[in-house]
Write a protein that holds these residues in place. Sequence first.
Motif, short mmCIF file in Angstrom:
data_model
loop_
_atom_site.label_atom_id
_atom_site.label_comp_id
_atom_site.label_asym_id
_atom_site.label_seq_id
_atom_site.Cartn_x
_atom_site.Cartn_y
_atom_site.Cartn_z
N PHE B 117 -5.26 22.23 -9.83
CA PHE B 117 -4.81 20.84 -9.70
C PHE B 117 -5.63 19.90 -10.57
O PHE B 117 -5.12 18.86 -10.98
CB PHE B 117 -4.87 20.41 -8.23
CG PHE B 117 -3.64 20.79 -7.48
CD1 PHE B 117 -2.48 20.06 -7.64
CD2 PHE B 117 -3.64 21.87 -6.65
CE1 PHE B 117 -1.33 20.41 -6.97
CE2 PHE B 117 -2.48 22.24 -5.97
CZ PHE B 117 -1.33 21.50 -6.14
N LEU B 118 -6.88 20.28 -10.86
CA LEU B 118 -7.67 19.45 -11.77
C LEU B 118 -7.02 19.42 -13.15
O LEU B 118 -6.88 18.36 -13.78
CB LEU B 118 -9.10 19.99 -11.86
CG LEU B 118 -10.00 19.31 -12.88
CD1 LEU B 118 -10.28 17.88 -12.46
CD2 LEU B 118 -11.30 20.04 -13.04
N ILE B 119 -6.59 20.60 -13.62
CA ILE B 119 -5.96 20.67 -14.93
C ILE B 119 -4.61 19.97 -14.90
O ILE B 119 -4.18 19.33 -15.86
CB ILE B 119 -5.83 22.14 -15.38
CG1 ILE B 119 -7.16 22.85 -15.27
CG2 ILE B 119 -5.31 22.23 -16.80
CD1 ILE B 119 -8.27 22.26 -16.06
N GLN B 120 -3.95 20.07 -13.76
CA GLN B 120 -2.67 19.36 -13.61
C GLN B 120 -2.88 17.86 -13.72
O GLN B 120 -2.11 17.15 -14.36
CB GLN B 120 -2.08 19.71 -12.24
CG GLN B 120 -1.02 18.75 -11.76
CD GLN B 120 0.31 19.43 -11.66
OE1 GLN B 120 0.58 20.38 -12.36
NE2 GLN B 120 1.16 18.93 -10.80
N ARG B 258 -18.39 20.20 -13.03
CA ARG B 258 -17.84 20.52 -11.71
C ARG B 258 -16.76 21.59 -11.82
O ARG B 258 -16.69 22.51 -10.99
CB ARG B 258 -17.30 19.26 -11.05
CG ARG B 258 -18.38 18.27 -10.71
CD ARG B 258 -17.86 17.17 -9.84
NE ARG B 258 -17.48 15.99 -10.59
CZ ARG B 258 -18.31 15.03 -10.96
NH1 ARG B 258 -19.58 15.09 -10.63
NH2 ARG B 258 -17.89 14.01 -11.66
N TYR B 259 -15.92 21.47 -12.84
CA TYR B 259 -14.90 22.50 -13.08
C TYR B 259 -15.57 23.84 -13.37
O TYR B 259 -15.20 24.87 -12.79
CB TYR B 259 -14.01 22.06 -14.24
CG TYR B 259 -13.38 23.20 -15.00
CD1 TYR B 259 -12.29 23.88 -14.48
CD2 TYR B 259 -13.91 23.62 -16.21
CE1 TYR B 259 -11.73 24.93 -15.16
CE2 TYR B 259 -13.36 24.67 -16.89
CZ TYR B 259 -12.28 25.33 -16.37
OH TYR B 259 -11.75 26.38 -17.03
N TRP B 260 -16.58 23.82 -14.24
CA TRP B 260 -17.22 25.06 -14.69
C TRP B 260 -17.90 25.77 -13.52
O TRP B 260 -17.81 27.00 -13.37
CB TRP B 260 -18.23 24.72 -15.78
CG TRP B 260 -18.85 25.90 -16.44
CD1 TRP B 260 -18.34 26.59 -17.49
CD2 TRP B 260 -20.08 26.52 -16.09
NE1 TRP B 260 -19.18 27.61 -17.81
CE2 TRP B 260 -20.26 27.60 -16.99
CE3 TRP B 260 -21.06 26.28 -15.13
CZ2 TRP B 260 -21.37 28.43 -16.93
CZ3 TRP B 260 -22.15 27.10 -15.07
CH2 TRP B 260 -22.30 28.16 -15.96
N GLY B 359 -9.64 14.50 -8.85
CA GLY B 359 -9.39 15.93 -8.68
C GLY B 359 -10.66 16.75 -8.73
O GLY B 359 -10.78 17.77 -8.07
N SER B 360 -11.64 16.30 -9.51
CA SER B 360 -12.86 17.09 -9.65
C SER B 360 -13.70 17.06 -8.38
O SER B 360 -14.58 17.90 -8.20
CB SER B 360 -13.69 16.59 -10.82
OG SER B 360 -14.40 15.44 -10.45
#
Lengths: 221, 370
Positions: B117-120, B258-260, B359-360
């Motif tokens: 959802f972050l990438i979305q 945060r994503y990583w 999202g993050s």
Amino acid sequence: MIGLGLPRGFIVTLKNFIRPAVTEQYPDRHIGLLGVAKEAGMNPFQFLVKKPADSLKAIAGLATVPVAVEQAARFRGNEFTFFEDRCTACASCAKYCPLGIIEIVSVPGKIDAQEGESYKLDVFDIDIGRCMFCGLCVEACPYDALHMGTSFERSKYARDELIITKEELFDADKRPSSWYRPQFEEKSFDPFKETIDDHYDAGRHERPSDEDLKKKWVDER
Amino acid sequence: MAIKTQPVTVNLGPQHPSTHGVFRMRVMFDGEEIVDVEPIFGYLHRGSEKLAEERTYTQIVTLTDRMDYVSSMLNNHAYILAVEKLARIEPSPRGVWLRMIASELQRVASHLVATGFLIQDLGALGTPLIYAMRERENILDLFEMICGARITNSYLRPGGVFMDAPAEFWPALDRGLDDIVRTIDELEAYLSGNEIIFSRTKGTAVLSPELLINASITGPMLRASGVDWDLRHRAPYDYYDRVNFERILHTASDNYARYWVRVQEMRESVKIIKQCIEQIEPGPVRPSFDDVPRLIRPPEGDAYVAIEGSKGELGFYLVSDGGISPYRMHVRASSLINLTLLRDMLIGGQFGDLFVTFGSVDLNMGEVDR
């Protein structure tokens, strides 16, 4: 700055583009002419000659067959399976239900020469409109009378119709889920292919032989 | 000549597809820049903590499923540990291993949803999200195999789990773990080195470690700022002291970090599951009903147990008055506490980064409102 990141990403999407789809068709699957002919047990040319209308429909992509969803044997479905002969109307399920949606009314039944005084189940209603299918009632049942069911297509137009009554439970197909019922897993019972008709088979114990029954109920009395 | 702009207040939500549930923000913009943010929540409040006061200890397990509905196994786990501490229940070893496997699987599923959802939110409509959800589907199939439900599991019971995993679960789990690793490799191949992701996420919404600690933020958000705080390592519950895993740390503390951290944590979860499979031994999965009856009456007192949830420290506080249901239950919901820094993250940022930052954080409104 544009580097190698984007091309590498496109390679991944390209790989996924050609890999087989994971989408499951439900409730119907489209079958082409080959599929229709196979269903009818003919080869496609025969089918084309014999049933031109159906063949055209199939070629246009309108022919469908219903499909079943693949489910695990422990699936907690949208219904219950109930064996009336195993139930003693102890109301453990009603006490254990987090929402209190099971209604049980029992009356003192006949006094049986073999089994002694028994309670007759008068009302056994499950309001599955409010049920969350946690299965705690099934876990509480000491005599394996109540089981989770495996079907899930029970949508109705009114909330009142969602109350499962005793009669409905008696008449329903007995396809219990093996949720909290290790005896079904030992027998590798598949609820999507077979049903359990004899209430003895639903229990945790072996079915007693006729000699044992005679010894217990006739000879020792 | 600079163009003069007037601040405009915009209402976002509660029915907005990017707010991850029913969350509402009143945002004041000055041109593209965010001047003020007022988060408004409570639209999904169901009173779970109050409802728990009139249910028995086993029945509350079903309530915890519905708090954070993308990581219900972890909620079960935290609650059950609190009950075990309160009622002084000794869990069965096999049940503990099984619930560790289930929890780590759920962590992978939750992180997959978070990254997808972050990438979305970044604008990649569909593709990465569908890849992540496809993998999550396999994990949910595994859950269906062991407990019959996909989202609202109710798998754990005081003292272990309700039933042993079926025989066909173990080969399916091995296959599933290989699939997860392949999916993470894929995810990293097309996202972690992607220049668009870099330019959108690096350097946005930077938070200092001091601020994060002061606001008691936990989980991947805290570890992305370089603070080594993982309860599985710091205060091991269950058998987490018997498995080896790396603590994933990043120092940038921006959206990319945060994503990583989330992506790398999925790899560690797979490692933990593999060690659990090696160490699991046959035996009962829960104590007998003589030791732990269905109706537990813990002695008077209180207990607080926190576990490392998918979003941070997830704690359950139970007060018992000696009866069959708790006198009070309180949940330390990590989503709610991680939300408290939203203003600091957003103010001064750009409009386009609003939902990315949101999202993050990896929010779940079911847990925020309870």
